[in-house]
Design an enzyme around this catalytic site. Structure first.
Site, PDB file in Angstrom:
ATOM      1  N   TYR A  88      -5.156  18.763 -10.184  1.00 36.36           N
ATOM      2  CA  TYR A  88      -5.513  17.518  -9.495  1.00 36.36           C
ATOM      3  C   TYR A  88      -6.443  16.676 -10.358  1.00 36.36           C
ATOM      4  O   TYR A  88      -6.219  15.463 -10.539  1.00 36.36           O
ATOM      5  CB  TYR A  88      -6.164  17.841  -8.153  1.00 36.36           C
ATOM      6  CG  TYR A  88      -6.614  16.627  -7.381  1.00 36.36           C
ATOM      7  CD1 TYR A  88      -5.681  15.844  -6.703  1.00 36.36           C
ATOM      8  CD2 TYR A  88      -7.955  16.261  -7.328  1.00 36.36           C
ATOM      9  CE1 TYR A  88      -6.088  14.723  -5.986  1.00 36.36           C
ATOM     10  CE2 TYR A  88      -8.366  15.148  -6.619  1.00 36.36           C
ATOM     11  CZ  TYR A  88      -7.429  14.383  -5.942  1.00 36.36           C
ATOM     12  OH  TYR A  88      -7.831  13.266  -5.241  1.00 36.36           O
ATOM     13  N   GLY A 129       1.362   5.538   0.297  1.00 32.82           N
ATOM     14  CA  GLY A 129       0.754   6.694   0.946  1.00 32.82           C
ATOM     15  C   GLY A 129       0.012   6.349   2.223  1.00 32.82           C
ATOM     16  O   GLY A 129      -1.103   6.814   2.456  1.00 32.82           O
ATOM     17  N   SER A 177     -10.664   9.211  -7.518  1.00 30.44           N
ATOM     18  CA  SER A 177     -11.476  10.239  -6.872  1.00 30.44           C
ATOM     19  C   SER A 177     -12.691  10.477  -7.756  1.00 30.44           C
ATOM     20  O   SER A 177     -12.651  10.188  -8.964  1.00 30.44           O
ATOM     21  CB  SER A 177     -10.672  11.539  -6.745  1.00 30.44           C
ATOM     22  OG  SER A 177     -11.497  12.643  -6.409  1.00 30.44           O
ATOM     23  N   ILE A 226       0.849  -1.188   0.000  1.00 35.29           N
ATOM     24  CA  ILE A 226       0.000   0.000   0.000  1.00 35.29           C
ATOM     25  C   ILE A 226       0.886   1.240   0.000  1.00 35.29           C
ATOM     26  O   ILE A 226       1.818   1.340   0.800  1.00 35.29           O
ATOM     27  CB  ILE A 226      -0.906   0.020   1.246  1.00 35.29           C
ATOM     28  CG1 ILE A 226      -1.767  -1.242   1.295  1.00 35.29           C
ATOM     29  CG2 ILE A 226      -1.782   1.276   1.270  1.00 35.29           C
ATOM     30  CD1 ILE A 226      -2.427  -1.483   2.646  1.00 35.29           C
TER      31      ILE A 226
END
Length: 288
Positions: free
Chosen positions: A158, A17, A145, A15
């Site tokens: 982003y 971050g 996202s 994983i």
């Protein structure tokens, strides 16, 4: 753990971050599910919160250094996992960074940084992991996202990076499936984590520096504050991601809440783009 078959035993999961927020919560949830968990972060001096969370949950996990913007760091971390555990069954691409601003006011360097962390970091880790995931019939789970579906005002850089992530993985998905690797993008909406705080936004300064965009910034900040008042918890998202490791049928795209599903529905059913742009136009229109 192929594209449609969960792994019958504990999986080895890397994983990225994992120092805060969704990454931290995912690492704890994956370890709680009984998987061998290698939780990585760029700066190991920030590992205290993860250690505390793991201790409180009564789980064991490994913490390792991995900088998604550095080729050697990624290759070294992946090679170490395989050398020490003999396999790699899944990666969770979670590392990311906010970049708030509009193109006229945002330095080009901020665009490059956003792409490097949020997009090329995903490419870099996925590329390094793929040979090992082919060997194990593993899975690539990537935290995108709702901003990878709907372009959002003052998130030019982003959202550009997250759109790139979605295009990259949507293209990879059918190809990876031919070699037994499952690919999934996870799309949270507003999440109560340190992600927004780490963006370093000073609302008063943002308005003062916005020039002709000041009224739009005010409207945007007010709307953002309202959305985060009802944010989903990082633990909810982490639990969902952990569940995807064992899902019998892995979907390509997963929204993490009803709010996230409602948010992306207009775009996914909007052939000419008029519905979604009508919605987001209201975000930057000052109240009468």
């Amino acid at each position: 753990m192929t594209a449609n078959t969960p792994h019958p035993t504990a999986a080895t999961v890397l994983i990225t971050g994992a120092s805060t927020g969704i990454g931290l919560a995912t690492a704890v949830a994956v370890a709680r599910a009984g998987h061998t968990t290698i939780a990585t972060m760029r700066d190991l001096s920030r590992a205290g919160a993860l250690r505390d969370a793991a201790s409180a949950a009564g789980v064991d996990l490994e913490i390792a250094q991995l900088d998604v913007t550095d080729d050697e760091s990624v290759e070294r971390a992946v090679a170490r996992v395989v050398a020490e555990h003999g396999r790699l069954d899944a990666v969770v691409n979670n590392a990311g960074a906010a970049a708030v601003g509009t193109v006229e006011l945002l330095e080009l360097g901020r665009f490059r940084d956003a792409m490097e962390v949020n997009f090329f970091g995903v490419v870099r880790v996925t590329k390094a992991a793929m040979p090992h995931l082919r060997a194990s019939g593993g899975r690539v789970l990537t935290v995108s996202s709702v901003g990878g579906i709907v372009g959002q005002p003052f998130n030019d850089a982003y959202c550009a990076a997250k759109f790139a992530v979605e295009g990259f993985l949507e293209s990879l998905h059918p190809v990876a499936a031919t070699v037994g690797v499952g690919v999934c993008v996870i799309e949270p909406g507003a999440v109560a984590s340190e992600f927004v705080a780490n963006a370093g936004i000073d609302p008063a300064a943002a308005v003062a520096e916005a020039g002709p965009y000041a009224p739009a910034v005010v409207a945007y900040l007010e709307r953002t504050a309202r959305s985060f008042a009802a944010a989903q918890s990082a633990e909810d998202v982490g639990g969902l991601i952990a569940g995807l490791l064992d899902a019998a049928a892995l979907p390509f795209r997963v929204q993490t809440s009803n709010a996230a599903r409602a948010f992306v529905t207009p775009k996914l059913a909007d052939l000419d783009g008029s519905a979604v742009t009508a919605i987001t136009r209201g975000w930057v229109t000052p109240a009468a």
